[in-house]
Every structure is written in C-alpha cells, then in structure tokens.
Design an enzyme around this catalytic site. Sequence first.
Site, PDB file in Angstrom:
ATOM      1  N   HIS A 197       0.841  -1.198   0.000  1.00  7.26           N
ATOM      2  CA  HIS A 197       0.000   0.000   0.000  1.00  7.26           C
ATOM      3  C   HIS A 197       0.878   1.251   0.000  1.00  7.26           C
ATOM      4  CE1 HIS A 197      -3.595   2.453   1.040  1.00  7.26           C
ATOM      5  NE2 HIS A 197      -2.695   3.200   1.652  1.00  7.26           N
ATOM      6  N   GLU A 198       1.827   1.290   0.914  1.00  6.75           N
ATOM      7  CA  GLU A 198       2.703   2.467   1.002  1.00  6.75           C
ATOM      8  C   GLU A 198       3.650   2.555  -0.188  1.00  6.75           C
ATOM      9  OE1 GLU A 198       1.910   4.608   3.061  1.00  6.75           O
ATOM     10  OE2 GLU A 198       0.586   3.363   4.269  1.00  6.75           O
ATOM     11  N   HIS A 252       2.034   4.586  -2.920  1.00 12.21           N
ATOM     12  CA  HIS A 252       2.202   6.027  -2.690  1.00 12.21           C
ATOM     13  C   HIS A 252       3.620   6.462  -3.065  1.00 12.21           C
ATOM     14  CE1 HIS A 252      -1.643   6.356  -0.783  1.00 12.21           C
ATOM     15  NE2 HIS A 252      -1.314   5.720   0.327  1.00 12.21           N
TER      16      HIS A 252
END
Length: 383
Positions: free
Chosen positions: A34-35, A38
């Site tokens: 998920h990170e 980003h």
Amino acid sequence: MGSNLLASLNDLGLGFLGYLVPFLFVLTIVVFFHELGHYLIAKANGIKVLTFSVGFGPEIVGFNDRSGTRWKLAAIPLGGYVKFFGDENAASVPDQNAIAGLTESERKVSFPGQSVGARAAVVAAGPLANFVLAIVIFAGIFMLHGKQTTTARVDSIQAGSAAESAGFVTGDVVRSIDGRRIESFAEMQRIVSGAAGQTLKVEVDRGGTPVTLQVVPTLKEMKDNFGNVHRLGVLGITRSMSPGDLKTESVGPIAAVRMGAEETWFIVERTLSYIGGIVVGKESADQLGGPIRIAQVSGQVATAGFVALLHLAAVLSVSIGLLNLFPVPLLDGGHLLFYAIEAARGRPLSERAQEVGFRIGFALVIMLMIFATFNDILHLAAS
C-alpha cells in the site's frame, strides 16, 4: 511446513506465536505494498519522500537510502505511512507555515506544491497497489494449482429447503442466476451465499431441457473448519462428486490475471453489498473484525499452509484498499474528496475546514477500531 512450525510453537507453550507470526506476515505484506504505491508515484512526480514506515511508533530498525528517505520498521504493526516533504505529519496534512517559507526549488519537490492531479494520483496509488497485489497473488495461486471446478449439478435436496420449495430436482445443472452465467458449483454458492432473502431467477438444464426457477435462499448460520460462525444464504442442495463433474484445468498467465481480477472484484462486490446491508438494516455489524480477529484468522489459516496464508493476504489487501477509498477524512478517500472539491472550486478548502474534517475523520476511524475490537472480544468469548 507452516503447520509444522505452528505445531512446534504450540508444543513449546508458545501458541500465541502461532497467531502473531502469521498476523505480522500478512499485515506487513499488505501495508508495505500500500505504502509502496504512494512512494512510487510520488517519486515518479519528483516529490521528495522523507519517511517510508511500516508500522507506527518508535523505530525498531531502519536505514537512509541515497535520496535521503528513511526506511523503517516501527513498533506498532497496525498500518504504515509515507511522509512527503512539505507535510506536517504522516497523514499528509500540509504544513502551511513551512510551505510559505519554501524556495521555488523546494516547492517543486514538496507534496503540497504539486498539481491537484498529481497529488490525487499519489494518494490513489496506495489503494490501487493493494488491488494489484491481490490480483497478482490470486493469479499466482491459479497458475500454481490450476482451476479446480465442480459442475453445478444437484446431487441431493434437503427436505423443506428453499431448493425443494422452488422445484429443483436431482440432476438439475444450474446454468445461470439472474442472467449471470454459472460455470461451477462454487460460483453458484458465492452468489447464493450473499443473497439470503432475495428472489433469484435460476436457469437449469434438466435432462437437456432448459427450466426457469424462482428461489429465495434461506439465511443459515454455518461453522467453518476453524469453528468460526458465518451467516450465509443457502439453497439446501449438495453437489455431485461423480468423476465426470470434477475438473482441474491448467491456467496460463493471461487467464490467471483475468481470473485474479475477477476474484478481486468479487470481494469488492461482496464487501460493498455487506456494508450496504448494514446501512439498511439487512445485515448485522457483528461480522466486522479488527486486529484481534485478523490475528486469529491468520493463525488459523496458517495451519492450512503457506498458500492459504497468501490467499488471506490477498483478501485482506482488497479490504484495506477498498476501506481506504471511503470518503472519510484521514483515509486516502478523504484526501481524494478534498482534491475533488479543490478541482471543482479552483482552490483548496480553507485550512480550518480541512482541520475540522481531519478531526472528524480521526474520530470516525477511532470509533470504528473500538467497535471492531469490541466485536473481536465478543467473538473470542463465544468461541
């Protein structure tokens, strides 16, 4: 191998590690990707990344890369964050005072200095990375094990069941439900399990003759192999296990990716349907789980093997990706909502309005965590 390790830990009186280790494994994979979503889109837009953290709180171990980003593993493994240059905190709240003092070159590499489209892309990349991870895991499982299917043929019918009332007979082969083509018994079960109390139009092949039936699945509580109770819609039929109805097909890369995407979309559909059911009062919120439930399920699934644990990671990845897209301030969806408003107005919301929004979002997230944890405790007490 995984089940042998857990058995050894239990023999040593360290059974809690049988839950903790799989929980950390699953959650770390999901949070990291998920990170990473980003991070990658931020770097592609030339944004300076200060911190990439898996977990919150005190740092356990970490290092600085050549660009100055601090990569670290933190003590509380219940999430993570990427902090960009120009952010006041890990929630990507802009530091207005610091922004005012930035030089032109510094503003170009700051997150708040980017266009609204670039900021939205960075924020949306996290949930999208979760969906991509799930598709890749599902695709890998399909390629490894192939597609195992059982023909949706009725072998027996329970007396007094929904299927008996609807007119099913032994030997019927389900071809479609509400116009959706059915290729296996498991596919039929998926649709029926989420449709308790709803009228379904079922097309069956009865000895070569197409027959249309109307059936209302009955809501029933069922226990899985680990003793967990689930409320599902059922018809009251059993599948045929004759050799001609059991098939295993090899799956190539392209087909595996397509099937992985279909599996991911199915989880999204079921999740949204369940949440919608809670809102209108058709579903009970006691199925919502938090970290304790995830840890428990992770430990249980790990005993079934590493592939089963990866499957759980994929399901959790979809859930976290979808949750983060909800338009709640503090979550990625809340940021996207603010950016949509900014794009429509031609200027961002006031600092005060954003601050109030983030406080409301924080309160909602905390309340959800408390409620989910309360459900977890009740679930443990009942098991």
